[in-house]
Design a protein around this motif. Structure first.
Motif, short mmCIF file in Angstrom:
data_model
loop_
_atom_site.label_atom_id
_atom_site.label_comp_id
_atom_site.label_asym_id
_atom_site.label_seq_id
_atom_site.Cartn_x
_atom_site.Cartn_y
_atom_site.Cartn_z
N ALA A 142 0.80 -1.22 0.00
CA ALA A 142 0.00 0.00 0.00
C ALA A 142 0.83 1.27 0.00
CB ALA A 142 -0.96 0.00 1.19
N LEU A 143 1.99 1.24 -0.63
CA LEU A 143 2.75 2.47 -0.79
C LEU A 143 2.08 3.34 -1.86
CD1 LEU A 143 6.43 1.15 -0.74
CD2 LEU A 143 5.15 2.20 1.13
N HIS A 144 2.47 4.60 -1.91
CA HIS A 144 1.92 5.53 -2.90
C HIS A 144 2.12 4.95 -4.30
CE1 HIS A 144 1.51 9.10 -5.41
NE2 HIS A 144 0.87 9.68 -4.40
N PRO A 145 1.16 5.12 -5.21
CA PRO A 145 1.28 4.52 -6.55
C PRO A 145 2.54 4.94 -7.31
CG PRO A 145 -0.97 5.26 -6.18
CD PRO A 145 -0.17 5.76 -5.01
N ARG A 146 3.06 6.15 -7.06
CA ARG A 146 4.28 6.58 -7.77
C ARG A 146 5.55 6.15 -7.05
NH1 ARG A 146 1.27 11.32 -8.15
NH2 ARG A 146 2.58 12.38 -6.61
N ASN A 147 5.42 5.50 -5.92
CA ASN A 147 6.60 5.09 -5.16
C ASN A 147 7.29 3.93 -5.87
OD1 ASN A 147 8.45 4.19 -3.16
ND2 ASN A 147 7.12 4.94 -1.53
N PRO A 148 8.56 4.09 -6.27
CA PRO A 148 9.24 3.01 -7.01
C PRO A 148 9.54 1.79 -6.15
CG PRO A 148 10.80 4.75 -6.50
CD PRO A 148 9.43 5.26 -6.09
N HIS A 149 9.28 1.87 -4.85
CA HIS A 149 9.60 0.77 -3.95
C HIS A 149 8.39 -0.11 -3.66
CE1 HIS A 149 13.30 2.98 -3.51
NE2 HIS A 149 12.62 4.04 -3.11
N ASN A 150 7.32 0.06 -4.41
CA ASN A 150 6.18 -0.83 -4.27
C ASN A 150 6.58 -2.26 -4.61
OD1 ASN A 150 3.50 0.17 -3.50
ND2 ASN A 150 3.88 1.72 -5.07
N GLY A 151 6.00 -3.20 -3.89
CA GLY A 151 6.27 -4.61 -4.19
C GLY A 151 7.52 -5.10 -3.50
N ARG A 152 8.03 -6.20 -3.95
CA ARG A 152 9.19 -6.85 -3.34
C ARG A 152 10.49 -6.20 -3.78
NH1 ARG A 152 8.16 -12.47 -1.85
NH2 ARG A 152 5.95 -12.95 -2.06
N TYR A 153 11.45 -6.21 -2.88
CA TYR A 153 12.78 -5.78 -3.27
C TYR A 153 13.35 -6.79 -4.28
CZ TYR A 153 12.94 -2.56 0.73
OH TYR A 153 12.70 -1.54 1.63
N ASP A 154 13.87 -6.29 -5.38
CA ASP A 154 14.49 -7.14 -6.39
C ASP A 154 15.98 -7.21 -6.07
OD1 ASP A 154 15.66 -8.30 -8.64
OD2 ASP A 154 14.13 -7.49 -9.98
N PHE A 155 16.38 -8.23 -5.30
CA PHE A 155 17.75 -8.29 -4.85
C PHE A 155 18.72 -8.61 -5.98
CE2 PHE A 155 15.67 -8.53 -0.72
CZ PHE A 155 16.48 -7.69 0.02
N ALA A 156 18.25 -9.23 -7.03
CA ALA A 156 19.13 -9.47 -8.17
C ALA A 156 19.54 -8.14 -8.80
CB ALA A 156 18.44 -10.36 -9.19
N GLN A 157 18.56 -7.25 -9.00
CA GLN A 157 18.86 -5.94 -9.56
C GLN A 157 19.66 -5.08 -8.60
OE1 GLN A 157 15.47 -3.85 -11.10
NE2 GLN A 157 14.94 -5.45 -12.58
N LEU A 158 19.31 -5.15 -7.32
CA LEU A 158 19.99 -4.32 -6.33
C LEU A 158 21.46 -4.72 -6.18
CD1 LEU A 158 17.20 -4.10 -3.61
CD2 LEU A 158 18.08 -2.22 -5.00
N THR A 159 21.74 -6.00 -6.15
CA THR A 159 23.13 -6.43 -6.02
C THR A 159 23.91 -6.19 -7.32
OG1 THR A 159 22.46 -8.70 -6.56
CG2 THR A 159 22.69 -8.14 -4.23
N ALA A 160 23.22 -6.19 -8.45
CA ALA A 160 23.89 -5.85 -9.70
C ALA A 160 24.29 -4.38 -9.69
CB ALA A 160 22.97 -6.14 -10.89
N ALA A 161 23.43 -3.54 -9.13
CA ALA A 161 23.74 -2.12 -9.05
C ALA A 161 24.78 -1.83 -7.99
CB ALA A 161 22.46 -1.32 -8.76
N SER A 162 24.71 -2.55 -6.88
CA SER A 162 25.61 -2.32 -5.75
C SER A 162 26.10 -3.66 -5.23
CB SER A 162 24.86 -1.55 -4.65
OG SER A 162 25.70 -1.27 -3.56
N PRO A 163 27.20 -4.17 -5.79
CA PRO A 163 27.67 -5.51 -5.42
C PRO A 163 27.95 -5.70 -3.93
CG PRO A 163 28.75 -4.75 -7.42
CD PRO A 163 27.98 -3.59 -6.90
N ALA A 164 28.24 -4.62 -3.20
CA ALA A 164 28.53 -4.75 -1.77
C ALA A 164 27.34 -5.31 -1.00
CB ALA A 164 28.92 -3.38 -1.19
N LEU A 165 26.12 -5.15 -1.53
CA LEU A 165 24.94 -5.66 -0.85
C LEU A 165 24.92 -7.18 -0.83
CD1 LEU A 165 22.10 -5.25 0.43
CD2 LEU A 165 21.18 -5.14 -1.90
N ALA A 166 25.56 -7.81 -1.80
CA ALA A 166 25.48 -9.27 -1.94
C ALA A 166 25.93 -10.01 -0.68
CB ALA A 166 26.31 -9.72 -3.14
#
Length: 315
Positions: free
Chosen positions: A6-30
């Motif tokens: 139920a986040l705001h419709p324009r909020n890009p963080h709606n839904g599940r965190y995509d850890f594949a994309q996040l770790t690709a963007a920031s490998p330190a998260l892995a």
């Protein structure tokens, strides 16, 4: 895996965190990504280092922030909830602009207590192109925020940070003569003392599964005294903020603040009535099981707000 409901419709963080994309963007998260009990990739939200790494990845992927860090012990805020505040605030401005969210540098926003994390200016500049002034009483936080702004070209020409040398002042010494702001945002300290803040940290720690720490609670999201508590707590801070907003009422279109405790609402409505605000609005935000609120107020009539929008946003 964490899901943001139920986040705001324009909020890009709606839904599940995509850890594949996040770790690709920031490998330190892995290094912090582990399966949760359901077998989905997640992080240990009780681990401050993991939370910081997640924030760095989110800010890099969604907001083009290449360099983001906070000093040890300073607030490392949950990004989805902070983004929600600004998206709902954008809708508030749109009500005075024929339903259209005003964008770009025409919109000038004041962030009261910007913090070392500088998160509202980061989100607002990327999402809407707004300009920001951030005030801060803590010298360490201010220095960290200035360093971060200087290190990120996307922020350098849109974010100005100003020191507030008086703990009791909210707008004085920050708002310059003849300076106008379309919006004020604020995430006030909500505890009344260091002891209250520590007790709150212990409760949160138990909910997140922390082991009992002999030296006291360790916050996964951090937080210094000026970030977590002040004299009078949330209610005391908001009493001062509302009273002092009267002094700049002709130079601000909408004042707003996050309210963490629903018990504070009757008090702030009372303060606003005493201050003579002709219009107040309460906006509910829901993230999962958590409900928080924004209270916004203005001292301008609908006709004056229409004139404001025409003069500042449609020139």
């Amino acid at each position: 895996m964490k899901t943001n409901f139920a986040l705001h419709p324009r909020n890009p963080h709606n839904g599940r965190y995509d850890f594949a994309q996040l770790t690709a963007a920031s490998p330190a998260l892995a290094a912090f990504v582990v399966p949760n009990p359901a077998g989905d990739n997640s992080i240990d939200f009780a681990n401050p280092a993991a939370v910081k790494a997640l924030n760095q990845a989110l800010l890099l992927q969604h907001y083009d922030v290449q360099h983001w860090d906070v000093p040890a012990g300073y607030l490392c805020p949950p990004i989805p909830g902070r983004a929600d505040y600004l998206h709902y605030a954008a809708d508030l401005l749109a009500t005075d602009n024929a339903g259209v969210v005003p964008t770009d540098k025409a919109v000038h926003v004041l962030d009261i207590g910007v913090g070392a994390n500088c998160v509202y200016p980061i989100i607002g500049t990327k999402a809407y192109g707004w300009r920001f002034v951030g005030s801060e009483t803590d010298a360490v936080a201010l220095k960290a925020a200035k360093s971060m702004v200087a290190a990120n070209p996307t922020l350098a020409n849109r974010v100005e940070l100003r020191a507030q040398s008086h703990q009791a002042f909210v707008f004085e010494d920050i708002v310059k003569p003849r300076e106008e702001f379309d919006l004020v945002v604020c995430n006030p300290p909500f505890h009344a003392s260091a002891e209250d803040a520590a007790a709150g940290s212990r409760r949160k720690g138990r909910n997140l599964g922390y082991p009992k720490a002999p030296g006291g609670p360790v916050l996964n999201f951090g937080g210094q005294n000026t970030e977590l508590w002040c004299e009078g707590g949330e209610e005391g801070f908001l009493k001062r903020m509302v009273a002092q907003s009267v002094g700049v009422r002709e130079r601000v279109l909408w004042f707003s603040t996050l309210i963490s405790k629903k018990e504070t609402l009757p008090s702030i409505y009372h303060f606003l009535k005493l201050a003579g605000s002709p219009e107040t609005r309460t906006i509910e935000m829901k993230q999962g099981q958590k409900i928080s609120r924004i209270v916004a107020w203005t001292f301008q009539t609908p006709e004056q707000r229409q004139e404001w929008a025409q003069r500042r946003w449609k020139a």
